[in-house]
Every structure is written in structure tokens, then in C-alpha cells.
Write an enzyme that holds these catalytic residues in place. Structure first.
Site, PDB file in Angstrom:
ATOM      1  CG  HIS A 274      -0.431   5.573  -1.460  1.00 33.71           C
ATOM      2  ND1 HIS A 274      -0.828   5.121  -0.216  1.00 33.71           N
ATOM      3  CD2 HIS A 274       0.928   5.376  -1.521  1.00 33.71           C
ATOM      4  CE1 HIS A 274       0.227   4.654   0.435  1.00 33.71           C
ATOM      5  NE2 HIS A 274       1.300   4.799  -0.324  1.00 33.71           N
TER       6      HIS A 274
ATOM      7  CG  ASP B  13       3.687   8.611   0.757  1.00 30.84           C
ATOM      8  OD1 ASP B  13       3.675   9.794   1.126  1.00 30.84           O
ATOM      9  OD2 ASP B  13       4.173   7.691   1.446  1.00 30.84           O
TER      10      ASP B  13
HETATM   11 ZN   LIG Z   1       5.341   4.862  -1.469  1.00 31.74          ZN
END
Ligand SMILES: [Zn+2]
Length: 258
Positions: A217, A64
Site C-alpha cells: 500500500h 493499492d
Molecule cells: Zn485497498
């Protein structure tokens, strides 16, 4: 007909070339799973009752908040070295700022999905404003990838920033036939830690869940730094990677990708 044959020949060449570039001991992508939003409108056991039909020790790698020059490139390098396909839930703002990087994700065979335009907490806004933010993200990502944005995003996969959804927005996305991805486990890589700590934490969680949709991430340097060792560990521990893609009608041909 001729055009279809040429396309098939090109696809076969690309696929052979990609396999040929893989080291013999690469982790590789074990299988491709098509996710139809009408069959799987909401997935990921952290927040929803349903998840993907994965077998034990199968992992779906998701990243993400990118793309971010530097860390995202290191993540892509690590995935490429192991011939592994992942899914990137990118921000519209970051994609507009770094179009070459999202195009690299796409050209290297990854799924490029959506995570809003600028990452607000969507359930703390009016439903109308949240919908506009989501649509702005779809359009910005598709503009960066394909040079045009149509009414529906090319890849109908969305993940809520901070998993902050509500009933109205979930219903909106279901009507739009967008699959909402949650996660089955995550790396907690929003917390600062060393790459070694990050690796140990995520492997420990993976052993508990025995696989699933895993959230990282890619802008986090600690994640980019530990990813090569993580992928080696998946191989060593007998895990396999599943690549999720949308139904075929939604995927543009290579000639549409510029
Ligand atoms: Zn996010």
C-alpha cells in the site's frame, strides 16, 4: 507512415534515456508481461486458482489505495532509482484529488490500474450500486490521466477493495473484459509496524512463495520508508521484477497522454 516513424524514434529516444539514467547496479525491470483479461480474467493464488505465468523468483510489484502525496512520491522515487516498473491500483477519489500524482505514475512508465472510486466493501452493497462504484472509479482515474473517460477503462485491470468480491461482480468484470488482480502474497502493511519489521516480514514471505504478485500500500509511510532497502534486497537475493501491462490495443499513444 512518417508519423509512425517519428513515434518510433521518440520511443527509442525515451527508452535509451531511461536506461541511461539507471545506475549500473540498479535492480531494473527484467521483463514485461502482457496480461490479456480474456486469458487471465482472475489472478492471484490468495483467492483464485490461477496466477500469472511467472518463473521462480520473479516478482510483480503492486501498490493499492493511492495516490497519496508524500508516501506515494517516496515510493515513485525509490522505483525510479532502481529503474523498476510497478502497478498502482489507484482510487478514483484520490486520483481526482491528486491528478498530477497519477500522471506522474503513468509518465514514469508504471501501470495505473483500478481499485474503485472510494474503497467501499463492494460485496456488502447491492450489485447495481457496486457496479456503479466500480465504473465511477474507472471514469475518475481515466479523467485524471487522460482528460476523458470512455466506456472501457484504458487499463482493464481491477482489484477489489479488501478482496471483497462475489460471483455476480466477478462475472460482471469478466463480461467487461477487466482482469481481476488478487495477490500471491502481501506485506500486511495495513498493520502498523516499523519499516525494519515491515522489511523483514515481506522478505520472509517472499522466500516462502519464491516470488509472485506482491501487494503493498503506497500511502503507508512504513512501506515508503522500507522500499529502497526492499528493492536492494531483491537485487541481492537474485529476484527479478516483471512489469505487467495490458494488451497493446488498450494503451494510448504518448500524444494522447497530457
Ligand atoms: Zn485497498
Amino acid at each position: 507512415m512518417l508519423r509512425a516513424l517519428v513515434a518510433l524514434a521518440v520511443a527509442a529516444t525515451v527508452s535509451t534515456a531511461a536506461q541511461g539514467a539507471c545506475p549500473a547496479d540498479a535492480l531494473g525491470t527484467a521483463r514485461v508481461l502482457t496480461v490479456d483479461p480474456t486469458a487471465y480474467p482472475r489472478i492471484g493464488r490468495k483467492h483464485f486458482p490461477q496466477t500469472l505465468p511467472l518463473r521462480p523468483k520473479e516478482v510483480v510489484l503492486t501498490f493499492d489505495d493511492g495516490p497519496e502525496p508524500g508516501p506515494t512520491e517516496r515510493v515513485l522515487d525509490a522505483l525510479k532509482r532502481e529503474c523498476v516498473k510497478a502497478s498502482f491500483f489507484v482510487l478514483g477519489r484520490a486520483s481526482a484529488a491528486h491528478p498530477a500524482l497519477v500522471r506522474r505514475e503513468l509518465s514514469e512508465g508504471h501501470t495505473v490500474a483500478h481499485h474503485s472510486f472510494r474503497h467501499p466493501i463492494l460485496n456488502r452493497m447491492s450489485v447495481e450500486a457496486a457496479q456503479a462504484e466500480i465504473e465511477h472509479g474507472f471514469a475518475a482515474v481515466d479523467m485524471a490521466l487522460y482528460g476523458k473517460a470512455e466506456r472501457s477503462p484504458v487499463t482493464p485491470f481491477f482489484r477489489f477493495p479488501g478482496f471483497a468480491s462475489n460471483r455476480a461482480l466477478l462475472d460482471f468484470l469478466e463480461r467487461r473484459r477487466i482482469a481481476v488482480f488478487g495477490a500471491d502474497l502481501w506485506a500486511s502493511d495495513w498493520n502498523p509496524m516499523t519499516p525494519a519489521q515491515q522489511l523483514a516480514l515481506v522478505l520472509d514471505r517472499l522466500e516462502q512463495t519464491r516470488g509472485g504478485i506482491l501487494l503493498f500500500h503506497d500511502p503507508r509511510p512504513q512501506t515508503a520508508a522500507m522500499l529502497p532497502a526492499f528493492l536492494r534486497a531483491l537485487k541481492g537475493r537474485g529476484y527479478s521484477v516483471v512489469h505487467v501491462i495490458p494488451p497493446e490495443k488498450a494503451v494510448p499513444s504518448a500524444s494522447q497522454v497530457r
